[in-house]
Write a protein that holds these residues in place. Structure first.
Motif, mmCIF file in Angstrom:
data_model
loop_
_atom_site.group_PDB
_atom_site.id
_atom_site.type_symbol
_atom_site.label_atom_id
_atom_site.label_comp_id
_atom_site.label_asym_id
_atom_site.label_seq_id
_atom_site.Cartn_x
_atom_site.Cartn_y
_atom_site.Cartn_z
ATOM 1 N N TRP A 10 -25.887 24.915 20.469
ATOM 2 C CA TRP A 10 -24.930 24.729 21.569
ATOM 3 C C TRP A 10 -25.041 25.798 22.651
ATOM 4 N N MET A 14 -18.902 25.153 24.655
ATOM 5 C CA MET A 14 -17.862 24.694 23.731
ATOM 6 C C MET A 14 -16.867 25.816 23.388
ATOM 7 N N THR A 19 -14.940 22.264 19.660
ATOM 8 C CA THR A 19 -15.726 22.277 18.415
ATOM 9 C C THR A 19 -15.074 21.371 17.370
ATOM 10 N N ARG A 20 -13.758 21.519 17.210
ATOM 11 C CA ARG A 20 -13.043 20.682 16.225
ATOM 12 C C ARG A 20 -13.131 19.198 16.600
ATOM 13 N N ALA A 42 -23.200 27.046 16.547
ATOM 14 C CA ALA A 42 -22.162 27.223 17.559
ATOM 15 C C ALA A 42 -22.108 28.691 17.991
ATOM 16 N N ASP A 46 -16.756 30.369 17.951
ATOM 17 C CA ASP A 46 -16.366 29.022 17.488
ATOM 18 C C ASP A 46 -16.648 28.804 16.003
ATOM 19 N N LEU A 50 -15.695 25.797 13.466
ATOM 20 C CA LEU A 50 -16.771 24.906 13.004
ATOM 21 C C LEU A 50 -16.766 24.792 11.480
#
Ligand SMILES: O=C(CO)COP(=O)(O)O
Length: 251
Positions: A10, A14, A19-20, A42, A46, A50
């Protein structure tokens, strides 16, 4: 047989809520993990979101970088031990953006790969040439040097566990994919380099990814190459739909 591994990188995109939401959108649609490993790398900020969102799913959490020390006075850095404690399984090491913008050397990449293993995770080691280097005919020597340096001091068992990502810098984020023949040629050369460093059995177990403008419309052809075992995907991994198309390239 080498298990295919498709990993989204990524980069610096994000936030935890995004992310969720991404994980919620993909988690019940991922392929059987015995056929394809689905990974998301990620940003460090995050990773808690994640790992939490991905538990009870086959999505494998990864980080994009780690320091080579476990703790200490390294302001702004991320400990590999803490990544492992969080539940991270892979760490990208030596991405060309880290080598270029943050001056990471082959020696740094080697130290980081060792630190990742020392903490029970697996490195995804990135190698690749610039356009100038390709045009000067330096690709094979350069990539072999990067691989030799990154694997220096690692055991054959570790070489079987790690992943090498061949990412030609000129193909990253440019929409210019290497042709599948160009990508295969270098990935084959990487496998030959691993065979020279260890033996053929080891090289036959090492997974090699291609990265650089991999998209749903070219993933199949790239993955059909004998020495390409996966993809490291930037832009096309940011949307649930295209990530799902990538991990389902066999369907
Ligand atoms: O750098 C990459 C993955 O690590 C490739 O990025 P793109 O897929 O956006 O070209």
């Amino acid at each position: 047989m080498r298990k295919p591994i498709i990993a989204g990188n990524w980069k610096m995109n994000m936030n935890p809520d995004e992310t969720r939401a991404f994980v919620a959108a993909v988690k019940n649609e991922l392929p059987d993990p015995s056929k394809v490993e689905s990974v998301i790398a990620a940003p460090a900020v995050d990773l808690t979101a994640l790992v939490d969102a991905a538990k009870d799913s086959v999505l494998v959490p990864a980080a994009q970088n780690a320091n080579d020390h476990e703790s200490g006075a390294y302001t702004g850095e991320t400990s590999p031990k803490v990544l492992a404690d969080l539940g991270v399984k892979y760490v990208i090491v030596g991405h060309s953006e880290r080598r270029g913008y943050y001056h990471e050397t082959n020696e740094d990449v080697n130290k980081k790969a060792k630190a990742v293993f020392a903490n029970g995770m697996k490195p995804i080691i990135c190698v690749g040439e610039s356009l100038d280097q390709r045009e000067a005919g330096e690709t094979e020597d350069l990539v072999a040097t990067q691989v030799e340096a990154a694997l220096n001091g690692l055991s054959a068992d570790q070489a079987k566990e790690l992943v090498i990502a061949y990412e030609p810098i000129w193909a990253i984020g440019t929409g210019k994919t290497a042709t599948s023949e160009q990508a295969e040629e270098v990935c084959r050369h990487i496998r030959e380099t691993v065979a020279k460093l260890y033996d053929q059995t080891t090289a036959d177990a090492t997974r090699i990814q291609y990265g650089g403008s991999m998209k749903p419309n070219n993933v199949k052809e790239l993955m059909a190459q004998p020495d390409i075992d996966g993809g490291l995907v930037g832009g096309a991994s940011l949307q649930p739909d295209s990530f799902l198309q990538l991990v389902h390239y066999q369907d």
